[in-house]
Design a protein around this motif. Structure first.
Motif, short mmCIF file in Angstrom:
data_model
loop_
_atom_site.label_atom_id
_atom_site.label_comp_id
_atom_site.label_asym_id
_atom_site.label_seq_id
_atom_site.Cartn_x
_atom_site.Cartn_y
_atom_site.Cartn_z
N SER A 140 -0.22 -16.21 -40.92
CA SER A 140 0.75 -16.98 -40.14
C SER A 140 1.43 -17.98 -41.08
N TYR A 141 2.76 -17.98 -41.05
CA TYR A 141 3.53 -18.80 -41.98
C TYR A 141 4.44 -19.74 -41.20
N GLY A 142 4.38 -21.03 -41.53
CA GLY A 142 5.22 -22.00 -40.85
C GLY A 142 6.68 -21.85 -41.20
N VAL A 143 7.53 -21.84 -40.20
CA VAL A 143 8.98 -21.70 -40.39
C VAL A 143 9.68 -22.60 -39.37
N PRO A 144 10.95 -22.92 -39.57
CA PRO A 144 11.68 -23.68 -38.54
C PRO A 144 11.86 -22.86 -37.26
N ASN A 145 12.00 -23.57 -36.15
CA ASN A 145 12.32 -22.89 -34.89
C ASN A 145 13.68 -22.20 -34.98
N PRO A 146 13.88 -21.11 -34.24
CA PRO A 146 15.23 -20.54 -34.16
C PRO A 146 16.23 -21.57 -33.64
N ILE A 147 17.45 -21.51 -34.16
CA ILE A 147 18.50 -22.41 -33.68
C ILE A 147 19.07 -21.91 -32.36
N ALA A 148 18.90 -20.62 -32.08
CA ALA A 148 19.39 -20.03 -30.83
C ALA A 148 18.48 -18.86 -30.46
N VAL A 149 18.31 -18.66 -29.16
CA VAL A 149 17.54 -17.53 -28.64
C VAL A 149 18.39 -16.82 -27.60
N VAL A 150 18.57 -15.52 -27.77
CA VAL A 150 19.35 -14.72 -26.84
C VAL A 150 18.48 -13.57 -26.35
N ILE A 151 18.35 -13.46 -25.03
CA ILE A 151 17.55 -12.40 -24.43
C ILE A 151 18.38 -11.74 -23.34
N ASP A 152 18.74 -10.49 -23.58
CA ASP A 152 19.54 -9.73 -22.62
C ASP A 152 18.57 -8.93 -21.73
N LEU A 153 18.51 -9.27 -20.46
CA LEU A 153 17.56 -8.62 -19.56
C LEU A 153 17.86 -7.13 -19.38
N ASP A 154 19.11 -6.74 -19.57
CA ASP A 154 19.43 -5.31 -19.51
C ASP A 154 18.73 -4.56 -20.65
N ILE A 155 18.70 -5.18 -21.83
CA ILE A 155 18.02 -4.57 -22.98
C ILE A 155 16.51 -4.58 -22.78
N ILE A 156 16.00 -5.67 -22.22
CA ILE A 156 14.55 -5.77 -21.98
C ILE A 156 14.08 -4.66 -21.06
#
Length: 353
Positions: A140-156
């Motif tokens: 497990s490697y520490g990294v910055p949080n994403p600046i944006a999160v996009v989740i398309d429910l159609d794709i899910i």
């Protein structure tokens, strides 16, 4: 009177809805993440390649990078390839392995990361951690949080249902993880961040108590939001503690002891959470967890993922070694192999297995 506050690292954009991918370019431009459209986009060779065909006309300034897998070497190779360009941001488009590789690569070259998830298999899509396979197993490697999160429910909805089930198990395991954190606070004086704990627990409770199923958009929305909130809770805590207790120790033990037979992350975490909750003597929560996991088609016994009872006893006995220094119900009880065997027999009887 001074105003006391704290800054919480979190995405500037969280877009979770059907059709979210249709305006990815516009969203990134509007939020000034990439007004020029100069993006480095990491994808897999499967679903990512298909999405490239759909999205590339709207992203003419993007360069596309196909990622082979989810190893540390893959992430380093990706970073080395990307650093030659002059990009505004890195986009990880795909499942957990792709997003984790993109997180690591973005951190390595000093660019913000946009996470575009194509499945909901675990809470890593918005966490400050990249989990990557390495020569020693998995790190497990520490990294910055994403600046944006996009989740398309159609794709899910198009992804295999096992990915959604895995995310359900991971989200529900938050409840057990927070209970372990509270136990450590009481018994050892470990610092407990109340905000982080509240966020992680409520994310888990929302999924646990929602009546919908994997084909229901309202349920998928709650699950996606819960996984995002869990990732932010880890940023608040500065650690994976809000979402990782005995449940994840058991998951890691499965992975280390039986790497070729291990089930999905969420399946193992859900099973681990139910058993850990039994060990804490919280029969009401255990019974609800078992009921909900079964309703969603998730395992509640080791036999349902191809392990014998004795192998599960071995896993539980080994689990504390996976996270030295972490205090959970397993460290608290410090059970012998025979005591674990008896505890599992009690659990199996209680859940009607």
């Amino acid at each position: 009177m001074p105003v006391l506050t704290r800054l919480i690292p979190s995405p500037v954009v969280v877009d979770i809805n059907a059709g979210a991918l249709d305006d990815l370019a516009g969203l990134l431009a509007d939020q000034r993440i990439s007004a020029s459209g100069k993006l480095a986009i990491a994808i897999s060779g499967g679903s990512g390649a298909r999405l490239r065909e759909r999205l590339s006309p709207a992203l003419p300034g993007a360069d596309w990078y196909e990622v082979d897998g989810g190893t540390l070497d893959d992430a380093i190779k990706l970073a080395d390839a990307m650093k030659k360009g002059h990009y505004d941001a890195v986009v990880g488009l795909g499942g957990g392995k792709i997003i984790d590789c993109a997180k690591f690569a973005a951190a390595r070259i000093g660019l913000p990361l946009v996470a575009v998830a194509t499945n909901l298999s675990h809470d890593g899509l918005c966490s400050p951690v990249a989990t990557l396979d390495n020569d020693a197993g998995r790190g497990s490697y520490g990294v910055p949080n994403p600046i944006a999160v996009v989740i398309d429910l159609d794709i899910i909805r198009e992804a295999p249902v096992r990915f959604v089930r895995s995310g359900i198990g991971d989200a529900i395991s938050n409840i057990s993880a927070v209970a372990d954190w509270e136990l450590a606070h009481r018994e050892t004086g470990e610092d407990l961040d109340g905000l982080a704990a509240a966020m992680a627990r409520q994310a888990g409770e929302a999924v646990l108590r929602h009546p919908g199923g994997v084909g229901d958009d309202k349920f998928l929305q709650v699950l996606a939001e819960g996984l995002v909130l869990t990732g932010i809770s880890m940023s608040v805590a500065g650690d994976s503690r809000p979402a990782s207790g005995a449940c994840h120790e058991i998951n890691h033990a499965f992975d280390l002891l039986f790497p070729k037979r291990a089930a999905s992350h969420g399946e193992q975490c859900g099973l681990g959470a139910a058993f850990a909750t039994h060990l804490r003597g919280d029969t009401e929560t255990r019974d609800l967890m078992v009921e909900v996991l079964r309703r969603h088609g998730l395992p509640v016994t080791p036999g349902e993922i191809g392990f014998t009872d004795e192998e599960f006893v071995e896993v539980v006995a080994y689990a504390p070694k996976t996270r030295p220094g972490r205090y959970t119900i397993l460290e608290h009880l410090d059970l012998s192999t025979d005591q674990i065997r008896d505890a599992y027999a009690d659990y199996a009887e209680a859940i009607g297995s």
